[in-house]
Write a protein that holds these residues in place. Structure first.
Motif, PDB file in Angstrom:
ATOM      1  N   SER A  25       0.809  -1.208   0.000  1.00 53.48           N
ATOM      2  CA  SER A  25       0.000   0.000   0.000  1.00 53.48           C
ATOM      3  C   SER A  25       0.846   1.263   0.000  1.00 53.48           C
ATOM      4  CB  SER A  25      -0.919   0.018   1.228  1.00 53.48           C
ATOM      5  OG  SER A  25      -0.153   0.024   2.415  1.00 53.48           O
ATOM      6  N   CYS A  26       2.158   1.119   0.123  1.00 52.82           N
ATOM      7  CA  CYS A  26       3.027   2.287   0.179  1.00 52.82           C
ATOM      8  C   CYS A  26       4.042   2.246  -0.957  1.00 52.82           C
ATOM      9  CB  CYS A  26       3.752   2.352   1.522  1.00 52.82           C
ATOM     10  SG  CYS A  26       2.636   2.670   2.896  1.00 52.82           S
ATOM     11  N   ARG A 180       3.883   8.501   0.350  1.00 49.29           N
ATOM     12  CA  ARG A 180       4.100   9.015  -0.991  1.00 49.29           C
ATOM     13  C   ARG A 180       4.207  10.521  -0.876  1.00 49.29           C
ATOM     14  NH1 ARG A 180      -0.706   5.470  -3.936  1.00 49.29           N
ATOM     15  NH2 ARG A 180       0.215   3.432  -3.526  1.00 49.29           N
ATOM     16  N   VAL A 181       5.409  11.037  -1.066  1.00 51.16           N
ATOM     17  CA  VAL A 181       5.655  12.461  -0.869  1.00 51.16           C
ATOM     18  C   VAL A 181       6.401  13.017  -2.065  1.00 51.16           C
ATOM     19  CG1 VAL A 181       5.674  12.250   1.643  1.00 51.16           C
ATOM     20  CG2 VAL A 181       7.810  12.030   0.374  1.00 51.16           C
ATOM     21  N   TYR A 542      13.570   6.403 -11.496  1.00 50.15           N
ATOM     22  CA  TYR A 542      13.264   5.056 -11.963  1.00 50.15           C
ATOM     23  C   TYR A 542      11.772   4.956 -12.289  1.00 50.15           C
ATOM     24  CZ  TYR A 542      13.872  -0.065 -12.029  1.00 50.15           C
ATOM     25  OH  TYR A 542      13.954  -1.392 -12.386  1.00 50.15           O
ATOM     26  N   ARG A 543      11.448   4.318 -13.398  1.00 57.13           N
ATOM     27  CA  ARG A 543      10.065   4.301 -13.894  1.00 57.13           C
ATOM     28  C   ARG A 543       9.092   3.721 -12.868  1.00 57.13           C
ATOM     29  NH1 ARG A 543       9.852   2.718 -19.864  1.00 57.13           N
ATOM     30  NH2 ARG A 543      10.572   4.880 -19.972  1.00 57.13           N
ATOM     31  N   LYS A 547       5.407   5.216 -11.019  1.00 58.10           N
ATOM     32  CA  LYS A 547       4.131   4.500 -10.998  1.00 58.10           C
ATOM     33  C   LYS A 547       3.517   4.488  -9.597  1.00 58.10           C
ATOM     34  CE  LYS A 547       5.293   1.366 -14.829  1.00 58.10           C
ATOM     35  NZ  LYS A 547       5.559  -0.050 -15.205  1.00 58.10           N
ATOM     36  N   VAL A 548       4.358   4.375  -8.576  1.00 55.24           N
ATOM     37  CA  VAL A 548       3.821   4.232  -7.225  1.00 55.24           C
ATOM     38  C   VAL A 548       3.747   5.549  -6.474  1.00 55.24           C
ATOM     39  CG1 VAL A 548       4.578   1.846  -7.032  1.00 55.24           C
ATOM     40  CG2 VAL A 548       6.098   3.680  -6.251  1.00 55.24           C
ATOM     41  N   ASN A 549       4.461   6.558  -6.942  1.00 54.97           N
ATOM     42  CA  ASN A 549       4.440   7.854  -6.257  1.00 54.97           C
ATOM     43  C   ASN A 549       4.024   8.944  -7.240  1.00 54.97           C
ATOM     44  OD1 ASN A 549       4.805  10.160  -4.752  1.00 54.97           O
ATOM     45  ND2 ASN A 549       6.896   9.695  -4.115  1.00 54.97           N
TER      46      ASN A 549
END
Length: 569
Positions: A25-26, A180-181, A542-543, A547-549
């Motif tokens: 989730s992070c 996510r910052v 990094y790709r 995507k996650v942030n």
């Protein structure tokens, strides 16, 4: 010892050692430590809990992923390194300055894992100190200082490699927080880590083992494999150099130089007087002992944890045979009769070609560092010798140096982060920026490093640098100190960062682009055009991180194609 593997604590099926698993989730930016209330209640209660996590911070710094990035980010894009035998696509593309966001060497996960271990320790250590009567306040402060150094060092590598990066002092402890910052700017992160380091710099231990002047012992290893107060000051000196705070950089360097002089007076005159000499009043390990040179290299790099060391990532086969520095395997491959063959990375031959008959564009023919850094296999192949050579013997009894080497048979070469000559040259660089009245003092430091390398044991005899050649020009002095740093610190993960720092200071990238394309055989003008953009001095995010942030915005130099679409979603 820090090289012993940190044990894993398993409670109710949850791993309570730092960063052994990520929570989906992070963001990958900070792995989450899955601790429930039961685990917390039973874990952070005694001094040994803090010590175990601190050892985990060191071990994370020692990992292949970490050391590989330290070495590559600080060196591979410079003119020092070229492609050797066929290597991974990601490495060969980085050497060609064709870096894309899917390049695995742009993955910064290991640094944020290490940062989070440190954040967790800093968060919980005060709680443990209140619970455990055997855990003193001074011990707690010293542990926090060590963790702060490791965290700050990780952030320092990140901003030099990527410029703007997410910054957080908050530990990622469970999956109830969102990490996510957005990225903070280079200067914001730099100022923050300086503030953090200043707050705890004098809390670090001065020694982990007091040196005994009457006998050989392991004091150097204990005092350089862990973060001591001199290490704190060395990192601060580097941070201030990048900040442009010359006075504070010089003050931090003076602390370390004075410390080493004091150690020389107390210890080395009685124990190693035949190996150490004063070079312009600074004690350095001599290259030449008897009829051969190479002694300084063998002490500093072959054995490791030398008198000159300040902090190095230490690998000890006797303590942990599984913890290795396998990055050195990129430099050479073993053949019969101790004859090495090319590895994935080679040295730039122009620095060596012509030796020992004549000097090169960088090295005088009697400069021991040339032979200790580079080994010529053929007219086209120049291997990286530094770190890969266990022992170097340089016979300079005649007019040309004859060399012999023992190449490493195992992967336990320490990775030096800071050593005395690095600090001397940092001070020289800061003095030069202060103006012409400081040039002579700066030159004395540079000349001391050079004199050791060419075996000029007596002032005025055998020196290759003359102050009169540089004293009238700040630009000449700036070039001199950068050249000396390249000679002294070659392949130690410093050169690319030095070029970037100089480009940031001057406000343009022309000299950097011209310098680093010396090694290129094709597309030279294209690379120079690309590097004209200051954004291109830094790596792309990094790709997977994009995507996650969603708060991360790709470096404009790389913001094309799929990444541009990703930013819109």
């Amino acid at each position: 010892m820090i090289t012993k593997k940190i044990k894993q604590y398993i409670v109710a099926g949850s791993v309570c050692c730092c960063m052994t698993a990520a929570i989906t989730s992070c963001s990958d930016f900070l792995d989450v430590l899955p601790l429930n209330d039961v685990v917390l209640e039973n874990y952070w209660t005694k001094k040994s809990d803090v010590t175990s996590v601190l050892m985990g911070c060191y071990e994370s710094l020692q990992s292949d992923e970490s050391v590989t990035r330290m070495a590559l980010w600080g060196e591979v894009r410079s003119e020092n390194m070229k492609l050797g035998v066929s290597s991974s696509q990601d490495l060969s593309q980085m050497l060609k300055e064709n870096i894309l966001p899917n390049n695995s060497f742009c993955n910064w996960t290991v640094f944020y894992q290490t940062i989070n271990r440190c954040n967790i320790l800093i968060h919980y250590a005060p709680q443990v100190q209140e619970l455990d009567p055997n855990y003193s306040i001074s011990e707690m402060k010293a542990n926090i200082a060590e963790a702060t150094f490791i965290r700050s060092l990780c952030y320092f590598y990140l901003i030099r490699a990527f410029r703007d990066v997410p910054f957080s002092r908050e530990p990622s402890i469970d999956d109830t927080k969102e990490y996510r910052v957005p990225a903070d700017s280079f200067d914001v992160v730099l100022n923050n880590i300086i503030t953090d380091m200043e707050a705890v710099k004098d809390d670090a231990q001065l020694y982990f083992r007091k040196p005994n002047p009457d006998k050989e012992d392991d004091a150097e290893r204990d005092n350089t494999a862990r973060v001591t107060r001199p290490a704190m000051y060395a990192l601060l000196a580097d941070l201030y150099l990048w900040q442009g705070n010359w006075d504070k950089c010089v003050a931090c360097c003076d602390y370390i130089i004075d410390f080493k002089k004091d150690e020389y007076d107390k210890l080395l005159k009685r124990r190693m007087q035949n190996e150490v000499n004063l070079f312009n009043d600074i004690p350095l390990i001599m290259e030449k002992i008897g009829s051969t040179s190479g002694n300084a290299y063998n002490r500093i790099f072959g054995e490791g944890n030398s008198y000159e060391s300040i902090f190095e990532i230490t690998y000890d086969q006797t303590l942990n045979s599984n913890n290795k520095n396998s990055f050195v395997n990129n430099y050479f491959t073993h053949q019969d009769n101790n004859r090495p063959a090319s590895g994935y990375l080679n040295a730039f031959g122009d620095f060596y070609e012509g030796l020992p008959s004549k000097g090169t564009e960088l090295f005088e023919k009697n400069d021991c560092r040339a032979y200790e850094s580079i080994y010529q296999v053929s007219t086209q192949q120049f291997l990286i010798a530094k770190y890969a050579v266990q022992r170097a013997t340089l016979d300079n009894s005649s007019s040309t140096i004859k060399t012999s080497y023992n190449w490493r048979s195992s992967d336990y070469a320490n990775r030096i982060i800071y050593r005395l000559t690095d600090v001397m040259l940092m001070k020289a660089e800061a003095l030069i920026e202060q103006g012409s009245d400081k040039f002579e003092e700066a030159f004395s430091l540079i000349n001391a490093v050079s004199r050791r390398a060419v075996n000029s044991l007596n002032p005025g005899s055998g020196e290759v640098l003359k102050f009169d050649d540089y004293k009238d020009s700040q630009e000449a002095m700036q070039t001199l100190v950068m050249d000396e740093r390249q000679r002294e610190l070659m392949f130690e993960g410093k050169r690319w960062f030095d070029l970037v720092r100089k480009a940031r200071r001057s406000g343009n990238t022309r000299e950097l682009a011209k310098t680093v394309t010396k090694k290129q055989l094709t597309n030279i003008s294209g690379i120079q055009i690309r590097l004209a953009d200051p954004n291109a001095l830094y790596l792309p995010y990094y790709r997977n991180e994009l995507k996650v942030n969603p708060y991360l915005k790709q470096n404009p130099a790389y913001n094309t194609g799929d990444d541009a679409d990703l930013q819109k979603n």
